[in-house]
Scaffold this motif. Structure first.
Motif, short mmCIF file in Angstrom:
data_model
loop_
_atom_site.label_atom_id
_atom_site.label_comp_id
_atom_site.label_asym_id
_atom_site.label_seq_id
_atom_site.Cartn_x
_atom_site.Cartn_y
_atom_site.Cartn_z
N ALA A 1 0.83 -1.20 0.00
CA ALA A 1 0.00 0.00 0.00
C ALA A 1 0.87 1.26 0.00
N SER A 2 2.05 1.17 0.57
CA SER A 2 3.03 2.25 0.49
C SER A 2 3.90 1.94 -0.73
N TYR A 3 3.45 2.42 -1.91
CA TYR A 3 4.04 2.02 -3.20
C TYR A 3 5.56 1.89 -3.23
N PRO A 4 6.32 2.81 -2.72
CA PRO A 4 7.78 2.63 -2.84
C PRO A 4 8.32 1.40 -2.11
N SER A 5 7.51 0.82 -1.24
CA SER A 5 7.98 -0.33 -0.47
C SER A 5 7.88 -1.64 -1.23
N GLY A 6 7.25 -1.65 -2.38
CA GLY A 6 7.13 -2.87 -3.17
C GLY A 6 8.42 -3.16 -3.91
N LEU A 7 8.43 -4.28 -4.62
CA LEU A 7 9.63 -4.66 -5.37
C LEU A 7 9.22 -5.33 -6.68
N CYS A 8 9.90 -4.97 -7.73
CA CYS A 8 9.63 -5.54 -9.06
C CYS A 8 10.10 -6.99 -9.15
N ALA A 9 9.54 -7.72 -10.10
CA ALA A 9 9.87 -9.13 -10.30
C ALA A 9 11.35 -9.33 -10.61
N GLU A 10 11.90 -8.48 -11.47
CA GLU A 10 13.29 -8.64 -11.89
C GLU A 10 14.23 -8.51 -10.71
N ARG A 11 13.99 -7.51 -9.86
CA ARG A 11 14.86 -7.33 -8.69
C ARG A 11 14.62 -8.41 -7.64
N THR A 12 13.37 -8.86 -7.50
CA THR A 12 13.10 -9.96 -6.57
C THR A 12 13.95 -11.17 -6.96
N ALA A 13 13.96 -11.50 -8.25
CA ALA A 13 14.71 -12.67 -8.73
C ALA A 13 16.22 -12.45 -8.64
N ILE A 14 16.68 -11.30 -9.10
CA ILE A 14 18.13 -11.08 -9.17
C ILE A 14 18.74 -10.98 -7.77
N TYR A 15 18.03 -10.36 -6.83
CA TYR A 15 18.57 -10.26 -5.47
C TYR A 15 18.57 -11.63 -4.78
N PHE A 16 17.54 -12.43 -5.05
CA PHE A 16 17.53 -13.78 -4.47
C PHE A 16 18.69 -14.60 -5.04
N ALA A 17 18.91 -14.50 -6.36
CA ALA A 17 20.03 -15.22 -6.98
C ALA A 17 21.35 -14.77 -6.36
N GLY A 18 21.49 -13.46 -6.16
CA GLY A 18 22.72 -12.94 -5.56
C GLY A 18 22.92 -13.41 -4.13
N ALA A 19 21.82 -13.57 -3.40
CA ALA A 19 21.91 -14.01 -2.01
C ALA A 19 22.16 -15.52 -1.91
#
Length: 160
Positions: A66-84
């Motif tokens: 609901a606080s729009y800037p707090s969401g995360l795009c699909a690409e970054r969700t995937a790439i950050y998980f891969a990096g972690a």
């Protein structure tokens, strides 16, 4: 004054079936991830799938708040998980699919600017291009052989 011209070359496939089998499989993973998106506000679902050098496939979907800037795009969700999870593995390919619950998306939808910057960071870190394929929910598929094609004059650590 000197004028500089920057050109980008992309490949466009008329249909997902026209892409290589490995890309079709990766895009199917992105489509499956897209269906798991949490997008009650924008009603715009995005899924991403990454093929790592070790053959692992990592997926992500956009996650809104609901606080729009707090969401995360699909690409970054995937790439950050891969990096972690696989910090030493190179990302070889990325597939992205986007759809709307309001209208049909048949135009290929590329990563947003914030995602381009995040993908660029990983491309620079691994010193190897990331091949990117993107589409709407159906229709044409666009291929870029590197994120640098989508973000010329990118910002990186050399400026710091």
């Amino acid at each position: 004054m000197k004028e500089v011209k920057i050109e980008t070359t992309l490949q466009v496939y008329d249909h997902l079936n026209d892409t290589p089998k490995e890309v079709q499989d990766l895009m199917e993973q992105a489509i499956s991830a897209r269906e798991k998106a949490y997008a009650p506000y924008s009603k715009f679902n995005v899924g991403a799938a990454l093929l790592l050098e070790n053959k692992e496939i990592i997926t992500g979907s956009n996650q809104e708040n609901a606080s729009y800037p707090s969401g995360l795009c699909a690409e970054r969700t995937a790439i950050y998980f891969a990096g972690a999870k696989y910090p030493e593995e190179k990302i070889i390919k990325m597939a992205i699919s986007a759809s709307s619950k309001i209208h049909t998306t048949i135009t290929p939808i590329p990563p947003c600017g914030a995602c381009r910057q995040a993908i660029s960071e990983y491309e620079n870190k691994q010193n190897h291009p990331i091949e990117i394929y993107f589409m709407g929910e159906s229709g044409k598929v666009v291929r870029s052989n590197s994120l640098a094609n989508l973000l010329p004059l990118g910002f990186d650590k050399s400026y710091l």
